[in-house]
Scaffold this motif. Structure first.
Motif, PDB file in Angstrom:
ATOM      1  N   VAL A  20       0.840  -1.187   0.000  1.00 33.99           N
ATOM      2  CA  VAL A  20       0.000   0.000   0.000  1.00 33.99           C
ATOM      3  C   VAL A  20       0.880   1.243   0.000  1.00 33.99           C
ATOM      4  CG1 VAL A  20      -1.924  -1.133   1.190  1.00 33.99           C
ATOM      5  CG2 VAL A  20      -0.132   0.004   2.531  1.00 33.99           C
ATOM      6  N   SER A  21       0.289   2.341  -0.469  1.00 35.07           N
ATOM      7  CA  SER A  21       0.991   3.617  -0.503  1.00 35.07           C
ATOM      8  C   SER A  21       0.384   4.558   0.527  1.00 35.07           C
ATOM      9  CB  SER A  21       0.885   4.231  -1.902  1.00 35.07           C
ATOM     10  OG  SER A  21       1.470   5.526  -1.931  1.00 35.07           O
ATOM     11  N   ILE A  22       1.274   5.158   1.317  1.00 34.54           N
ATOM     12  CA  ILE A  22       0.880   6.146   2.325  1.00 34.54           C
ATOM     13  C   ILE A  22       1.804   7.349   2.171  1.00 34.54           C
ATOM     14  CG2 ILE A  22       0.575   6.620   4.786  1.00 34.54           C
ATOM     15  CD1 ILE A  22       0.389   3.580   5.223  1.00 34.54           C
ATOM     16  N   TRP A  55       5.802   3.373   0.253  1.00 32.93           N
ATOM     17  CA  TRP A  55       5.182   2.054   0.148  1.00 32.93           C
ATOM     18  C   TRP A  55       5.619   1.123   1.261  1.00 32.93           C
ATOM     19  CZ3 TRP A  55       1.685   0.751  -3.709  1.00 32.93           C
ATOM     20  CH2 TRP A  55       1.502   1.739  -4.690  1.00 32.93           C
ATOM     21  N   GLY A  56       4.645   0.337   1.746  1.00 35.79           N
ATOM     22  CA  GLY A  56       4.913  -0.693   2.732  1.00 35.79           C
ATOM     23  C   GLY A  56       3.931  -1.835   2.544  1.00 35.79           C
ATOM     24  N   ILE A  98       5.194  -4.041   7.529  1.00 38.14           N
ATOM     25  CA  ILE A  98       6.459  -3.515   7.021  1.00 38.14           C
ATOM     26  C   ILE A  98       6.222  -2.032   6.733  1.00 38.14           C
ATOM     27  CG2 ILE A  98       8.148  -3.577   5.137  1.00 38.14           C
ATOM     28  CD1 ILE A  98       7.626  -6.581   4.921  1.00 38.14           C
ATOM     29  N   PRO A  99       6.942  -1.142   7.409  1.00 41.30           N
ATOM     30  CA  PRO A  99       6.652   0.294   7.340  1.00 41.30           C
ATOM     31  C   PRO A  99       6.652   0.846   5.913  1.00 41.30           C
ATOM     32  CG  PRO A  99       8.264  -0.171   9.054  1.00 41.30           C
ATOM     33  CD  PRO A  99       8.087  -1.445   8.290  1.00 41.30           C
ATOM     34  N   ALA A 100       5.848   1.857   5.679  1.00 41.75           N
ATOM     35  CA  ALA A 100       5.770   2.522   4.375  1.00 41.75           C
ATOM     36  C   ALA A 100       6.914   3.526   4.269  1.00 41.75           C
ATOM     37  CB  ALA A 100       4.419   3.207   4.210  1.00 41.75           C
ATOM     38  N   GLY A 119      16.725  -3.219  -4.241  1.00 45.94           N
ATOM     39  CA  GLY A 119      17.272  -4.341  -3.488  1.00 45.94           C
ATOM     40  C   GLY A 119      16.134  -5.236  -3.053  1.00 45.94           C
ATOM     41  N   PHE A 120      16.366  -6.056  -2.019  1.00 40.28           N
ATOM     42  CA  PHE A 120      15.338  -6.990  -1.557  1.00 40.28           C
ATOM     43  C   PHE A 120      15.244  -6.969  -0.037  1.00 40.28           C
ATOM     44  CE2 PHE A 120      16.512  -8.588  -5.692  1.00 40.28           C
ATOM     45  CZ  PHE A 120      15.326  -9.074  -6.232  1.00 40.28           C
ATOM     46  N   ILE A 121      13.995  -7.099   0.446  1.00 39.12           N
ATOM     47  CA  ILE A 121      13.762  -7.272   1.878  1.00 39.12           C
ATOM     48  C   ILE A 121      13.187  -8.660   2.128  1.00 39.12           C
ATOM     49  CG2 ILE A 121      13.402  -4.822   2.355  1.00 39.12           C
ATOM     50  CD1 ILE A 121      10.348  -5.417   2.358  1.00 39.12           C
ATOM     51  N   ASP A 122      13.291  -9.118   3.390  1.00 35.08           N
ATOM     52  CA  ASP A 122      12.587 -10.338   3.778  1.00 35.08           C
ATOM     53  C   ASP A 122      11.292  -9.947   4.477  1.00 35.08           C
ATOM     54  OD1 ASP A 122      13.183  -9.645   6.423  1.00 35.08           O
ATOM     55  OD2 ASP A 122      14.791 -11.123   6.614  1.00 35.08           O
ATOM     56  N   LYS A 123      10.557 -10.928   4.986  1.00 37.93           N
ATOM     57  CA  LYS A 123       9.232 -10.634   5.535  1.00 37.93           C
ATOM     58  C   LYS A 123       9.272  -9.961   6.908  1.00 37.93           C
ATOM     59  CE  LYS A 123       6.387 -13.703   2.799  1.00 37.93           C
ATOM     60  NZ  LYS A 123       5.357 -14.766   2.751  1.00 37.93           N
ATOM     61  N   THR A 124      10.469  -9.796   7.466  1.00 41.16           N
ATOM     62  CA  THR A 124      10.598  -8.994   8.678  1.00 41.16           C
ATOM     63  C   THR A 124      10.854  -7.535   8.339  1.00 41.16           C
ATOM     64  OG1 THR A 124      13.010  -9.182   8.934  1.00 41.16           O
ATOM     65  CG2 THR A 124      11.653 -11.007   9.782  1.00 41.16           C
ATOM     66  N   GLY A 125      11.093  -7.272   7.050  1.00 41.61           N
ATOM     67  CA  GLY A 125      11.425  -5.915   6.615  1.00 41.61           C
ATOM     68  C   GLY A 125      12.917  -5.647   6.570  1.00 41.61           C
ATOM     69  N   ALA A 126      13.713  -6.654   6.908  1.00 39.43           N
ATOM     70  CA  ALA A 126      15.168  -6.480   6.873  1.00 39.43           C
ATOM     71  C   ALA A 126      15.647  -6.394   5.430  1.00 39.43           C
ATOM     72  CB  ALA A 126      15.853  -7.641   7.583  1.00 39.43           C
TER      73      ALA A 126
END
Length: 285
Positions: free
Chosen positions: A93-95, A99-100, A110-112, A134-141
């Motif tokens: 979603v966009s805030i 995006w998060g 995952i924060p926007a 780049g890439f994040i994992d499902k923790t947002g790392a």
């Protein structure tokens, strides 16, 4: 015909993300054109994707914000600038232009904070930070640094990346396992991926070996052991040795699924099996 295996590129999202916004309809996912995230042009979304329409997004006509309904009842209030369908329990979603990801409770898991994002595949999602991907994992790392001009989602353990205008593949440790030397690429399916060399398309394996020469005008992912190809404006199918097992005589075609493919010959749609023999049952358009 630019739809022929050009990279699926997600539109810069009205300059900020991956969905196109419009004044009368909810923001929708355009899987045929977006910038920054590269993906094979296939007849269906990647196998690791599980796009759910159980939760339908809607737009509040007074605020122009987007939320979600379930069985006609609002379950997530309309508070997002743009929203996407849920995939494996998450939606991006966009805030305020960033995006998060939210879960089905509407929790921002995952924060926007990203300039753009795309769906998770094999546990990783492409994100754009300061103009790079780049890439994040499902923790947002952030597990793969945001250093690439464009990226593709992970398929069979590899993701395509663009470096200095050329494409190659990284593994999940960010090692460049296939050099960035191709004009364009797809994503791996059945251990092969399309690559473009000097305007023509062929296939490489996971070692980077060119196993099917780049001689086609367009190609698609392998499915059911067959690769759909375009040659002289006609469609046919090859096997994994590169043999044209179904002649390129069709005006249009879809890739094989569950042992069948739809093809168009002049004005008539047919269903064929992997040998090219017609299925006697009628094929819907």
């Amino acid at each position: 015909m630019k739809k022929i295996f050009l990279t699926l590129i997600i539109s810069a999202l009205t300059a900020s993300g991956i969905m196109a916004q419009n004044n009368s309809e909810p923001a929708t996912m355009d899987v045929n054109s977006y910038q920054g995230v590269n993906s094979a042009l296939t007849d269906s979304i990647h196998d690791d994707f599980d796009i759910s329409h159980e939760y339908e997004w809607f737009q509040d006509t007074s605020t122009r914000k987007y939320g979600y309904k379930h069985n006609g009842r609002v379950v997530i209030p309309a508070r997002y600038d743009i929203a996407s369908p849920f995939n494996n329990g998450l939606a991006y979603v966009s805030i305020n232009g960033k995006w998060g990801f939210i879960d089905k409770k509407g929790t921002l898991v995952i924060p926007a904070i990203y300039d753009s994002v795309w769906y998770f595949s094999e546990g990783r999602a492409p994100v754009k930070i300061d103009g790079k991907w780049g890439f994040i994992d499902k923790t947002g790392a952030l597990i793969i640094p945001a250093k690439y001009t464009s990226v593709g989602f992970y398929c069979e353990g590899l993701a395509s990346v663009e470096i200095n205008g050329k494409w190659g593949f990284i593994d999940k440790t960010d090692a460049l396992v296939i050099p960035a030397k191709y004009d364009n690429v797809g994503s791996f399916s059945e251990s092969l991926t399309p690559v473009q060399i000097n305007g023509k398309w062929g296939y490489i394996d996971k070692t980077g070996a060119l196993v099917i020469p780049a001689k086609y005008d367009g190609v698609w992912d392998f499915s059911d052991g067959r690769g759909r190809v375009l040659l002289n404006s006609k469609y046919g199918f090859i096997d994994k040795t590169g043999d044209l097992v179904i002649p390129a005589i069709y005006d249009n075609a879809y890739s094989f699924k569950n042992g069948k493919a739809k093809v168009k010959l002049t004005s008539r749609w047919l269903t064929i099996d992997p040998s090219g023999a017609p299925d006697p049952s009628p094929s819907p358009r």
